[in-house]
Design an enzyme around this catalytic site. Structure first.
Site, PDB file in Angstrom:
ATOM      1  N   GLU A   1       0.726  -1.140   0.091  1.00  0.00           N
ATOM      2  CA  GLU A   1       0.186   0.112   0.001  1.00  0.00           C
ATOM      3  C   GLU A   1       0.746   1.268  -0.041  1.00  0.00           C
ATOM      4  O   GLU A   1       0.330   2.287  -0.264  1.00  0.00           O
ATOM      5  CB  GLU A   1      -0.994   0.026   1.311  1.00  0.00           C
ATOM      6  CG  GLU A   1      -2.140  -0.744   1.017  1.00  0.00           C
ATOM      7  CD  GLU A   1      -3.073  -0.458   2.156  1.00  0.00           C
ATOM      8  OE1 GLU A   1      -4.315  -1.069   2.098  1.00  0.00           O
ATOM      9  OE2 GLU A   1      -3.006   0.153   3.048  1.00  0.00           O
TER      10      GLU A   1
ATOM     11  N   HIS B   1       9.548 -26.452  -1.535  1.00  0.00           N
ATOM     12  CA  HIS B   1       8.754 -27.443  -2.233  1.00  0.00           C
ATOM     13  C   HIS B   1       7.839 -27.104  -3.331  1.00  0.00           C
ATOM     14  O   HIS B   1       7.051 -28.080  -3.806  1.00  0.00           O
ATOM     15  CB  HIS B   1       8.437 -28.631  -1.470  1.00  0.00           C
ATOM     16  CG  HIS B   1       9.750 -29.063  -0.738  1.00  0.00           C
ATOM     17  ND1 HIS B   1      10.374 -29.992  -0.955  1.00  0.00           N
ATOM     18  CD2 HIS B   1      10.268 -28.531   0.439  1.00  0.00           C
ATOM     19  CE1 HIS B   1      11.506 -30.136   0.003  1.00  0.00           C
ATOM     20  NE2 HIS B   1      11.371 -29.286   0.793  1.00  0.00           N
TER      21      HIS B   1
ATOM     22  N   LYS C   1     -14.180  -0.292  -3.934  1.00  0.00           N
ATOM     23  CA  LYS C   1     -15.320  -0.316  -3.164  1.00  0.00           C
ATOM     24  C   LYS C   1     -16.460   0.513  -3.809  1.00  0.00           C
ATOM     25  O   LYS C   1     -17.600   0.243  -3.652  1.00  0.00           O
ATOM     26  CB  LYS C   1     -14.891   0.795  -1.999  1.00  0.00           C
ATOM     27  CG  LYS C   1     -13.842  -0.265  -0.993  1.00  0.00           C
ATOM     28  CD  LYS C   1     -13.479   1.025   0.175  1.00  0.00           C
ATOM     29  CE  LYS C   1     -12.291   0.078   0.858  1.00  0.00           C
ATOM     30  NZ  LYS C   1     -12.018   1.039   1.913  1.00  0.00           N
TER      31      LYS C   1
HETATM   32  O1  PA5 Z   1      -3.870   1.123   5.620  1.00  0.00           O
HETATM   33  C1  PA5 Z   1      -4.955   1.509   5.289  1.00  0.00           C
HETATM   34  O2  PA5 Z   1      -5.349   2.342   5.592  1.00  0.00           O
HETATM   35  C2  PA5 Z   1      -6.026   0.478   5.002  1.00  0.00           C
HETATM   36  O3  PA5 Z   1      -5.544  -0.661   4.396  1.00  0.00           O
HETATM   37  C3  PA5 Z   1      -7.010   0.113   6.102  1.00  0.00           C
HETATM   38  O4  PA5 Z   1      -6.059  -0.668   7.045  1.00  0.00           O
HETATM   39  C4  PA5 Z   1      -8.034  -0.758   5.957  1.00  0.00           C
HETATM   40  O5  PA5 Z   1      -8.712  -0.576   4.531  1.00  0.00           O
HETATM   41  C5  PA5 Z   1      -9.117  -0.981   6.840  1.00  0.00           C
HETATM   42  O6  PA5 Z   1      -9.423   0.416   7.041  1.00  0.00           O
HETATM   43  P1  PA5 Z   1     -10.310   0.715   8.419  1.00  0.00           P
HETATM   44  O7  PA5 Z   1      -9.622   0.756   9.465  1.00  0.00           O
HETATM   45  O8  PA5 Z   1     -10.571   2.315   7.917  1.00  0.00           O
HETATM   46  O9  PA5 Z   1     -11.395  -0.181   8.418  1.00  0.00           O
END
Ligand code: PA5
Length: 451
Positions: A288, A309, A423
């Site tokens: 990310e 393996h 989303k």
């Molecule tokens: O790093 C991030 O911000 C995202 O990947 C979130 O961790 C993930 O989408 C979960 O989001 P939230 O904590 O708002 O439910």
């Protein structure tokens, strides 16, 4: 103390390249510290360990202590950064089978995870497994609007409500979310749930050392102070930008140098099953943070020797776009020794008396050399053991490294705009109010597949 070993990085970084990288890193470090980088509002992780230790952990530890007395199981409901760190830590410091031990063996409640997928069978099975046990929920979502945890929370809340009075349900729900925003904050305030705050300036994937990770870990009996102390020791150790003094920046520099030479996939390698979830946490952190603007090193993982393996052939001889980072614990914990059995001709007597940890380590050393010979540079990040302190060191080391690596690549390492694309389409298909036009377009594109 954590160390970085680069002796198996066969693709040398030329001196001039190293000097250029160092010059860039020194400037970027200063910009990062002073908030002159993209995503500067999300730098709360930098001094989080020392600040949290200074502020104290009392409210969190008190909540954890009362839950430890009152319940048999805590279900942590969250996805991505809102669960991976806690799960990684639990497995790292305990084991993937820890929840299967008895309450007495564990010394407290077990911790389960839900809301990190949209699987009906998995959720139904979890409720079946926990039937008759005293359960509490810790729902974790920074935005408070993420569909997966929201769906699981509603189901599990209703499940609890069928078993106990409203006041007990209220006490058994703990919310970890934003200070002000989001549906979860509103619900927590309306229903009077106990809540903990995720700081505004700490992004989801950097949030393991906030109540997101600390609360469930404390409920599990993990020493969260030692975890923070380990992280704080790295916060201090990595404060200087010069490459000879900063292993996290050396790691970032080598990654970027390899990337420029076509090494576009990094495999995080572990040799202990208890580190597999750590690799999942690392993948989110790096994926990310760096995968954007058409750039990025793809973060993969492999659990050796198991995957030698299955993936071993590709890694040894397949397309040469790979490099590996091995996370190694010098002392993996309780060991098993191979017994002597001279009466049985299974070809193993030469190993009698050897520990499995020793055999595993010979496999690791052999693989380092084989993969380096096969054109796969290997980095090695090692820590002393599977203690909370060592894990804290690892968490912080990789956070520091990814921030610098992303900045070197010229991206904003602290945002995740791409996560929103699916989303929007999903909300359209689900019929969420406000997505009517998107729904019409989606139905047109998907034709008969959409129901
Ligand atoms: O790093 C991030 O911000 C995202 O990947 C979130 O961790 C993930 O989408 C979960 O989001 P939230 O904590 O708002 O439910």
């Amino acid at each position: 103390m954590l160390s970085l070993d680069t002796r198996f990085v066969t693709q040398a970084v030329a001196d001039h390249e190293w000097q250029q990288l160092e010059t860039q890193i020194i400037a970027l470090h200063e910009a990062l510290e002073q908030g002159r980088v993209p995503g500067a509002d999300f730098r709360g992780w930098i001094h989080l360990p020392s600040q949290t230790l200074a502020e104290g952990l009392d409210p969190l530890l008190e909540t954890a202590a009362s839950l430890r007395d009152e319940i048999d199981a805590l279900i942590v409901i969250g996805i991505g950064g809102s669960y991976l760190g806690a799960r990684a830590a639990l497995e790292f410091c305990r084991s993937p089978y820890w929840h299967l031990r008895s309450r007495e063996q564990r010394g407290g409640p077990a911790v389960y995870f839900a809301g990190n997928d949209l699987s009906g069978p998995a959720l139904a099975d979890l409720m079946r497994v926990l039937e008759g046990q005293r359960v509490a929920l810790n729902v974790v979502s920074k935005s408070g609007t993420t569909t997966e945890p929201a769906v699981a929370f509603r189901v599990l809340r209703h499940w609890l409500a069928q078993k106990m009075d409203a006041e007990t349900v209220r006490r058994r729900i703990i919310v970890t979310t934003d200070r002000q925003r989001g549906a979860l904050r509103k619900l927590a305030d309306e229903e009077g749930y106990l809540s903990f705050v995720i700081p505004d300036d700490v992004g989801g994937r950097f949030s393991v050392l906030t109540p997101v990770g600390l609360l469930p870990l404390a409920v599990a009996g993990i020493d969260i102070r030692a975890l923070l102390e380990g992280a704080a020791s790295q916060e201090q150790a990595l404060a200087r930008p010069e490459l000879r003094e900063n292993p996290a920046y050396r790691y970032a520099a080598i990654r970027q140098a390899l990337y420029r030479k076509g090494k576009t996939v990094e495999i995080l390698v572990t040799y202990e099953p208890s580190l597999r979830m750590f690799a999942e946490w690392w993948k989110q952190l790096f994926g990310e943070s760096e995968g954007k603007d058409g750039k990025g090193i793809y973060p993969a993982s492999a659990a050796f020797t198991t995957d030698l393996h299955s993936l071993g052939q590709f890694i040894q001889e397949g397309y040469r776009h790979l490099f590996e980072t091995v996370v190694h614990v010098d002392d993996p914990g309780e060991d098993v020794t191979l017994p002597s059995d001279p009466g049985v001709d299974d070809g193993l007597e030469y190993l009698a008396g050897r520990s499995i940890a020793w055999i595993n380590d010979q496999a690791r050393l052999a693989t380092h050399v084989a993969h380096a010979d096969g054109g796969v540079p290997n980095l090695l990040v090692r820590v002393a053991d599977r203690s909370e302190r060592s894990l804290g060191e690892l968490f912080y080391f990789f956070e520091r490294a990814v921030a610098m690596s992303g900045l070197l690549a010229g991206v904003n390492p602290f945002d995740q705009p791409g996560v929103e694309a699916y989303k929007r389409n999903m909300f359209a298909l689900l019929g969420k109010p406000g997505y009517e036009e998107d729904r019409r377009k989606m139905m047109e594109r998907l034709g008969h597949q959409a129901r």
